[in-house]
Design an enzyme around this catalytic site. Sequence first.
Site, short mmCIF file in Angstrom:
data_model
loop_
_atom_site.label_atom_id
_atom_site.label_comp_id
_atom_site.label_asym_id
_atom_site.label_seq_id
_atom_site.Cartn_x
_atom_site.Cartn_y
_atom_site.Cartn_z
N ARG A 72 0.82 -1.21 0.00
CA ARG A 72 0.00 0.00 0.00
C ARG A 72 0.86 1.26 0.00
O ARG A 72 0.49 2.26 -0.62
CB ARG A 72 -0.93 0.00 1.21
CG ARG A 72 -2.05 -1.01 1.09
CD ARG A 72 -2.96 -0.95 2.28
NE ARG A 72 -4.14 -1.77 2.07
CZ ARG A 72 -5.12 -1.90 2.95
NH1 ARG A 72 -5.04 -1.27 4.11
NH2 ARG A 72 -6.16 -2.65 2.70
N LYS A 234 -20.53 -16.02 3.07
CA LYS A 234 -21.95 -15.81 3.30
C LYS A 234 -22.68 -15.17 2.11
O LYS A 234 -22.18 -14.22 1.51
CB LYS A 234 -22.16 -14.93 4.54
CG LYS A 234 -21.70 -15.60 5.83
CD LYS A 234 -21.97 -14.71 7.04
CE LYS A 234 -21.56 -15.41 8.32
NZ LYS A 234 -21.84 -14.56 9.51
N GLY A 391 -10.36 -8.75 -0.04
CA GLY A 391 -9.15 -9.11 0.69
C GLY A 391 -8.75 -10.56 0.58
O GLY A 391 -7.58 -10.88 0.36
N GLY A 414 -13.63 -3.48 0.81
CA GLY A 414 -14.99 -2.95 0.92
C GLY A 414 -15.33 -2.00 -0.21
O GLY A 414 -16.46 -2.01 -0.73
#
Length: 434
Positions: A72, A234, A391, A414
């Site tokens: 990053r 999920k 991720g 996200g």
Amino acid sequence: MKLINAAMMLLALPAANAFAPNFGVRSVNNMQLEAKKSIEDLGESDLKGKKVLVRCDVNVPLDGKTITDDTRIRSSIPTIEYLKDKGAIVTVCSHLGRPKDGPEDKFSLGPCAERMGELLGQSVTLAPDCIGEEVTKIVDGGKEGDVIMLENTRFYAEETKNEAGFVEKLAAPFDMFVNDAFGTAHRAHASTEGVTKFLQPSVSGFLLAKELEYLDGAISDGKKPMAAIVGGSKVSSKITVLNALLDKCEKIVIGGGMVFTFLKAKGYNVGTSLVEDDFVETAKEVMDKADKLGKTILLPSDIVIADNFAADANTKVVAADAIPDGWMGLDNGPDATAEQKEFLSDCQTVIMNGPMGVFEMKAFEKGTFGIVDILADLTKEKGATTIIGGGDSVAATELSGRAGDMSHISTGGGASLELLEGKVLPGVDALNDK
């Protein structure tokens, strides 16, 4: 599938830059960055001598004070170098971790400032705070080409609350703002959205532009046939993106723990596999929607099952409709991977978000690494555009050694998910229009 959260959000390796997207004519209505200003829209006179606040995402993994993955930080360097070369006085701000009650030494950006300095070949001054008189004094004392880093913005709860008084103090020393933090662009925080109300111009940096070029560009104008691989644990966390991708893609591959909710919706026994009973009906609706739209959803035909959620569990491969009681599914089987290869063979654009199994355990890594190989080969051999977001899937791609063969690997989990869902990112929306 109870997946372990991965800590790595990685930018594509330099070799991957050879694979440029070909999205054709873009629709301004669909491309979030198309009508936004970037640093390249500013002339040298707009930057020379200006005090520029740059929101980067240097939220890197640490082992004590040692950075275990500097990706990053490296990804922020092109924007900083560009601003330096134009004569700006550059000040970087970022968060690190989740401090709870004010400053915590373990969340100090000191190691990040040091590593950034090594990459830039110059000293990066770490300010003792992100607001206040001492920060203003350091910024005002900066010379053209200097780089400063503010201390962790999340040492203040007002950062995530986007509190107006804090925003004004954060923006006070600066002339303009550059957002280059895609990983936080989906959050309307003080350092991502709030400061744009006080600093003009507010524009994008190179990394933010690249992320949107691939992710938003692929969804809006990706070459057909287009496919999406949606994995993870999920259905509840992916249902919005699944529905959005069904409208755009001809083909959908479903993997990971969410598979078993779909298999149960088809009437199969799933043993002790992870199932969201409240979403079984939702899974049926997704499959019905695909049928009505003429789209194809591929579920695995065979499953690697285990008698326990453990690396040393007893395992075997069974058909997807033959999972016995007392056993749980933890990965795709070999037939499923072979079918995925055939299913995706003609695709020109493929987006992957989520792994196929519990790849963190060696016994259950083959399904995820297998589909990573499929995508890497599609890129290298057929020129397909392949995009990895999220991720866990990013971590798996890196572990597989095939990251450099992908078109693009996203730095934002996200943010990439919300972009794929079709949501507007506050950190982008707040930037100046062209």
